[in-house]
Design a protein around this motif. Structure first.
Motif, PDB file in Angstrom:
ATOM      1  N   LEU B  98       0.882  -1.170   0.000  1.00 16.82           N
ATOM      2  CA  LEU B  98       0.000   0.000   0.000  1.00 16.82           C
ATOM      3  C   LEU B  98       0.913   1.211   0.000  1.00 16.82           C
ATOM      4  N   ILE B  99       0.915   1.931  -1.087  1.00 14.28           N
ATOM      5  CA  ILE B  99       1.887   3.015  -1.244  1.00 14.28           C
ATOM      6  C   ILE B  99       1.207   4.377  -1.156  1.00 14.28           C
ATOM      7  N   ALA B 100       1.773   5.236  -0.349  1.00 15.54           N
ATOM      8  CA  ALA B 100       1.268   6.606  -0.264  1.00 15.54           C
ATOM      9  C   ALA B 100       2.429   7.583  -0.367  1.00 15.54           C
ATOM     10  N   ALA B 112      -1.487   9.959   5.860  1.00 12.23           N
ATOM     11  CA  ALA B 112      -1.199   8.728   5.133  1.00 12.23           C
ATOM     12  C   ALA B 112      -0.883   7.591   6.104  1.00 12.23           C
ATOM     13  N   GLN B 115      -4.005   6.378   7.811  1.00  9.99           N
ATOM     14  CA  GLN B 115      -4.801   5.582   6.874  1.00  9.99           C
ATOM     15  C   GLN B 115      -4.236   4.176   6.737  1.00  9.99           C
ATOM     16  N   LEU B 116      -2.944   4.108   6.510  1.00  9.35           N
ATOM     17  CA  LEU B 116      -2.335   2.799   6.292  1.00  9.35           C
ATOM     18  C   LEU B 116      -2.450   1.934   7.539  1.00  9.35           C
ATOM     19  N   ILE B 117      -2.221   2.542   8.690  1.00 11.07           N
ATOM     20  CA  ILE B 117      -2.342   1.771   9.922  1.00 11.07           C
ATOM     21  C   ILE B 117      -3.751   1.228  10.064  1.00 11.07           C
ATOM     22  N   SER B 118      -4.722   2.075   9.804  1.00 14.36           N
ATOM     23  CA  SER B 118      -6.090   1.604  10.014  1.00 14.36           C
ATOM     24  C   SER B 118      -6.476   0.588   8.941  1.00 14.36           C
ATOM     25  N   HIS B 119      -5.746   0.582   7.840  1.00 19.50           N
ATOM     26  CA  HIS B 119      -5.995  -0.466   6.848  1.00 19.50           C
ATOM     27  C   HIS B 119      -5.424  -1.797   7.305  1.00 19.50           C
ATOM     28  N   GLY B 120      -4.674  -1.769   8.397  1.00 21.75           N
ATOM     29  CA  GLY B 120      -4.201  -3.024   8.958  1.00 21.75           C
ATOM     30  C   GLY B 120      -3.010  -3.617   8.262  1.00 21.75           C
ATOM     31  N   ALA B 142       0.874   1.899  17.020  1.00 26.04           N
ATOM     32  CA  ALA B 142       0.434   0.840  16.107  1.00 26.04           C
ATOM     33  C   ALA B 142       1.184  -0.463  16.379  1.00 26.04           C
TER      34      ALA B 142
END
Lengths: 339, 339
Positions: B98-100, B112, B115-120, B142
């Motif tokens: 998952l790239i931001a 960013a 978001q990525l953390i919450s995307h697991g 996290a």
DNA sequence: CGAATTTATGAAAACGCTTACATCATCGGG
DNA sequence: CCCGATGATGTAAGCGTTTTCATAAATTCG
């Protein structure tokens, strides 16, 4: 004190004395709650350091707010501009990108698509239309919003540039200023419809003037500067020597220019060189590179916008096609042939 | 015939007459089943066109086989090589990226990461160490495997290059061949420890020889060729003119070289120009660019390898540091000063 | 040959969230 | 004053997996 587990909606529910449903609504549809309730829940959530778990959300709601993107390669000036802009647009709307690259290997692409699909992306952005039947089957079966970029089949949404036109424009220009003997350096055409279209465009222009392009006048190469040099080297062995070399990607053209200059062949006096893409450096080289501008960043922006409409089901037309204009940029690497 | 819903483990269980647990095992631990059972289940799965749903898997198992990557920008020759290689390594091991990107804006970066953390994601790769306290707090909370690349704090894993050394090497070289009056073009130093370190390295080398670098001898710019030109323009107004200009990124140095040449200032005769990064084009320019090679792709490979070990818990050492060597590459854009 | 293992499978409880539906006030209108 | 709306909240059933534990069958061994 020992908080090993991340706080969940349940924890907030317990601590705030509300039901888990109410807490869930506080997160996703706060307008449904009474201000007082909302405030209390928010306070508890903040105190616990709650971060929503999107994979649970995705599982329950069927929406992951995640888009899959498969490109040939990440380290190309062209694709990376497209990606950068696409990422910006999606991020601004709360979407994350799962990015994969296949390095022009169909098997890799197939694997990447399968992976992304099983990861449950809400939509998929793919480059080009040329892929195996089984690859398409996979995409169809997934029943995902699909946006093709650069090139694409009419059956699905697409944001394209007219690669053939790009090839045509640059060849037409060179013909118009008097060139008749051409060399072309292009990427491997096998699984690459962008490159193929550009070469076809060149062919079409030449055909108009009755000029043909023999197999020996085309050099297929990897898309790097070094390969452009190598391709140029080959082409310069042709007798009589070509008066113009077209690289169907700027990196190739730039390599060709360097190679010619390295051999003391003046550009544009002894050899005209032109590319396609209009990468950043093209304008600054000496001589500056004649090329065709491809709005790479725009492709990313338009693709993102279209995808967002699809995912939100705001746009339900059967299949949209957006075509962005390409424009010839005449600079100083091209001139009338000497003879 | 109407198959709107994708087949699930449950469907396979029903059709094959086995329990859902058995079917699940057929997918993830086939060695536990009897060959006959396995075969029957596989056959049904194939017939139904089953594709595992990774978000459900992630929810149940706590592993998403997904890694988050946050970089400043995707369309930089340097970061994109790192990304490309990293993507390759991860994909080969079944992991998706998952790239931001944050475009050097701390608020964007914070968003960013959240978001990525919450995307697991199972792990996070980040560039550099300089970020706000709250940003670090987010990462700590996290409790994810974290790999810093390019620069990094000792507290976490990191795969770095010695940016200071890179600056030092190029400055040392220029000093050694006789330069005393320098101009430096660098990226914005505010939130960029890579650029800061490079400038510091330059300062350190100059200090050894008692040369100082005034504020007016440094031009902070965006990391593009155009900005390099602009920076060079400013520096050339210094009197007496610098005899050497260092761009702390090749794009800047390349821009500087173009600008000097455009003004009829010969490189390297009237002005030496050197960069850091060793991007592809550097070797091909005329004159070819003296620079410091940064193993960008290797950073990606090493970071991926380290992260994989962490995620699989094969490596549980407190915090690993991998430092990759940078090497001076002397080419033809630098020479002894004339006077 | 029966007790003790081992092996293959099944039942059911998570995982953390969404959401249809139920409930219970509250309220304006007839 | 009662009825049907309306609005806020709670209950509970999923979403598609994994995984623990139990069970049943097969194997080993004294």
């Amino acid at each position: 004190m020992p908080r090993h587990r991340k706080p969940t909606l349940n924890d907030i529910a317990r601590d705030s004395g509300h039901s888990i449903a109410t807490v869930s609504r506080a997160m996703s549809q706060p307008e449904l709650l009474q201000p007082k309730t909302l405030e209390r829940i928010r306070e508890v959530a903040a105190r616990l350091g709650y971060v929503p778990n999107r994979r649970a959300r995705a599982l329950a709601s069927g929406q992951s707010e995640t888009i899959g993107v498969v490109v040939p390669t990440l380290n190309s000036p062209i694709f990376s501009s497209t990606l950068q802009e696409m990422q910006r647009c999606f991020a601004a709307n709360g979407f994350q990108l799962l990015i994969a690259s296949h390095e022009y290997d169909p098997a890799n692409e197939m694997a990447a698509l399968a992976q992304l699909i099983s990861h449950g992306v809400d939509g998929m952005v793919i480059v080009g239309a040329r892929r195996s039947r089984s690859c398409w089957a996979l995409l169809e079966a997934a029943k995902l919003p699909l946006v093709q970029i650069w090139e694409g089949l009419p059956a699905h949404d697409r944001v394209t540039v007219d690669n053939q036109q790009a090839g045509y424009l640059v060849a037409r220009y060179l013909l118009d200023i008097g060139h008749r003997r051409f060399g072309v350096i292009c990427g491997h055409l096998q699984n690459n419809d962008r490159q193929s279209a550009r070469v076809e465009g060149i062919r079409a222009a030449l055909a108009q003037d009755g000029v043909t392009l023999a197999r020996t006048q085309i050099s297929e190469q990897a898309l790097t500067i070094s390969s452009g040099r190598a391709g140029c080297m080959t082409l310069l062995e042709m007798l009589p020597r070509p008066t113009a070399v077209i690289g169907t990607a700027d990196l190739l053209a730039i390599g060709a220019m360097f190679e010619a200059q390295g051999r003391g062949i003046g550009v544009p006096d002894a050899l005209s060189v032109a590319g396609i893409d209009n990468v950043d450096v093209a304008a600054h080289l000496s001589p500056s590179l004649t090329t065709v501008d491809i709005p790479a960043a725009n492709i990313g922006a338009e693709a993102a916008a279209l995808m967002l409409r699809r995912v939100r089901q705001e746009d339900t037309t059967p299949s949209t096609s957006i075509s962005l204009p390409v424009t010839l940029v005449v600079r100083h690497s091209t001139a009338r042939p000497m003879e």
